[in-house]
Design a protein around this motif. Structure first.
Motif, short mmCIF file in Angstrom:
data_model
loop_
_atom_site.label_atom_id
_atom_site.label_comp_id
_atom_site.label_asym_id
_atom_site.label_seq_id
_atom_site.Cartn_x
_atom_site.Cartn_y
_atom_site.Cartn_z
N ALA A 89 0.83 -1.21 0.00
CA ALA A 89 0.00 0.00 0.00
C ALA A 89 0.86 1.25 0.00
N GLY A 90 1.96 1.23 0.75
CA GLY A 90 2.85 2.39 0.81
C GLY A 90 3.53 2.67 -0.51
N ILE A 91 3.93 1.63 -1.22
CA ILE A 91 4.60 1.81 -2.51
C ILE A 91 3.60 2.34 -3.55
N ILE A 92 2.40 1.78 -3.58
CA ILE A 92 1.38 2.26 -4.51
C ILE A 92 1.10 3.74 -4.26
N GLN A 93 1.02 4.12 -3.01
CA GLN A 93 0.78 5.51 -2.65
C GLN A 93 1.90 6.41 -3.16
#
Length: 491
Positions: A89-93
């Protein structure tokens, strides 16, 4: 067999009391039963497999020779489903926000007008590509392929160390490491429910193909050639995707259309995956002495007749000096707090930060803003007085060229090495580089795994392969596997 005397405050496999973490119990038992001789045999088999597959990298600074087998460290790094969900989720963000940032700074520059980032930080950067101003890449996407470097701190929290948005490398080793693991320890791999990584070339192909309106787009990978440090990866990805592996001399531009030369004539290229820096891709626009690029390539790109991945000019977004602003960038474009925190960063371009950096060199890692591969960095705690003095002079002379970050207690992981005249699993520092691809509709997909790099030298914090580091197979587990595994054994 397992020596945790050099373990960091957070070790991936062992808790503070020395107990094996739940997810590592099966791996701990497996290697303990193999014994030193069995593990040495496995290592020999792994090295032979990598040699036969031609899995190599280049160390330009090694006088003994540049071409090396990529060091493979036997014990896999395990990441639970809960941990991975947050990482993903952090990378997609991050990639979503940085794509919006790049589209903005090459068009309306609203973030600069807001004063959130000094205009000089962007427009004065040697990585800002003025030739991209006003250019509309398909879907407004600039980042097609990304690698995000993460570390785990003393509290066990994953943090972003830096972004790689130009030519991120290493994903081929992720796939090859898994192949080696499946050959030499199929029993251990089969005892866990591990998410696959072999689908990455298909993920990459689908993402790149989405930028073409053709039913059967022609995709090519542009490599500088066989002497490039990442040539193995270039050849691997092109082969696995079914793409053409080309050099600049194989291509030509006619009437603003990119073509590939072949024995059957010329063939139009729809998507060109760039594996060389922007300054070399077109001698008519960038460096006139470049023999690696294609004259007229930027004209074809500006005309909308070819997609370039990654887009030229991405360097301004992964310039290490911009890294300190990425939490604000996420908030500005997405209205969200960052899911993954960043390592605190001091900018030499800020007078107060510079003063702190000069007074605390021994407590910081100093990095050139535009370098990669671990070149040019200084780990203050490991530097001599002379090295500190020399670096201080460099910092004073070109303060804007450097950033400083507090020395982090990177997590450690057992690695099979010779130490104190015996072979055993020793604690060595690691990081993680997950890889993501972005499609034309803005969808970001993250490969369930990544390149775990290992600082093989005792006490070293530098994990780059170009600086003597190795890698591990990274096993991301499904939710119902090791998240509920039994535990409680001691080293």
């Amino acid at each position: 067999m397992f020596d945790i005397s050099d373990a960091a405050p957070f070790d991936e496999a062992f808790g503070e009391s020395g107990a094996v973490r739940d997810e590592y119990v099966a791996a701990y038992n497996y290697f303990s039963q193999k014994g030193v001789s069995g593990i040495e045999h496995m290592q020999q088999s792994a090295d032979l497999s990598l040699l036969n597959q031609g899995v190599t990298f280049t160390v330009y600074s090694d006088a003994r020779g540049t071409e090396k087998i990529f060091p493979y460290d036997l014990m896999p790094r395990l990441i639970t489903a809960t941990e991975w969900a947050r990482i993903e989720a952090g990378i997609i963000q991050r990639i979503t926000a940085l794509n919006l940032f790049l589209e903005d700074i090459y068009h309306d520059q609203n973030i600069l007008r807001s004063g959130l980032i000094p205009a000089s930080q962007i427009l004065g950067s040697n990585l800002y590509c003025r030739e991209m101003s006003g250019l509309d890449p398909a879907g407004g996407i600039h980042i097609h392929i990304a690698g995000v470097d993460l570390i785990r701190n003393q509290d066990g929290e994953f943090m972003v160390l830096e972004d790689n948005l130009r030519c991120p490398s290493g994903v081929s080793y992720v796939v090859e490491n898994r192949m080696v693991s499946s050959r030499i320890m199929p029993e251990l791999l089969g005892s866990y429910r591990v998410r696959p990584v072999s689908q990455y070339p298909q993920m990459l192909f689908e993402a790149l193909a989405s930028f073409s309106g053709e039913n059967k787009p022609v995709i090519a990978l542009l490599t500088p050639g066989v002497y490039n440090s990442a040539y193995f990866e270039h050849a691997f990805l092109a082969s696995q995707m079914g793409a053409q592996l080309v050099q600049g001399q194989d291509l030509l531009v006619n009437n603003d259309i990119l073509y590939m030369k072949s024995t059957r004539g010329i063939q139009r290229i729809d998507v060109l995956y760039l594996r060389l820096d922007t300054e070399f891709i077109d001698p008519l626009v960038f460096r006139p002495d470049s023999l690696l690029g294609v004259p007229g390539l930027m004209h074809a790109y500006r005309a909308g007749n070819v997609t370039l991945a990654n887009a030229p000019g991405n360097g301004v977004a992964d310039d290490k000096s911009l890294y300190a602003y990425t939490p604000d960038i996420i908030r500005y474009y997405l209205g969200e707090d960052p899911i993954l925190p960043i390592v605190p960063t001091y900018l030499g371009s800020r007078p107060a930060d510079l003063a702190y950096m000069l007074d605390n060199l021994d407590k910081l890692v100093l990095k050139p803003t535009d370098a990669s591969g671990g070149y040019g960095i200084l780990v203050g705690s490991h530097a001599s007085k002379q090295e500190l003095a020399e670096f201080k002079a460099k910092l004073k002379a070109e303060p804007a060229h450097y950033i400083g970050q507090p020395i982090q207690q990177l997590s450690t992981h057992p690695s099979f090495l010779e130490q104190d005249n015996s072979k055993k699993f020793c604690a060595r520092h690691i990081d993680l580089r997950p890889f993501a691809v972005c499609s034309a509709d803005g969808t970001v997909r993250v490969l369930s795994g990544g390149l775990t790099r290992v600082a093989l030298r005792r006490g070293s914090l530098v994990v780059n392969s170009s600086q003597g580091g190795g890698s591990k197979d990274t096993w991301v587990l499904y939710p119902d596997s090791a998240d509920t595994a039994p535990g409680g054994q001691h080293a």
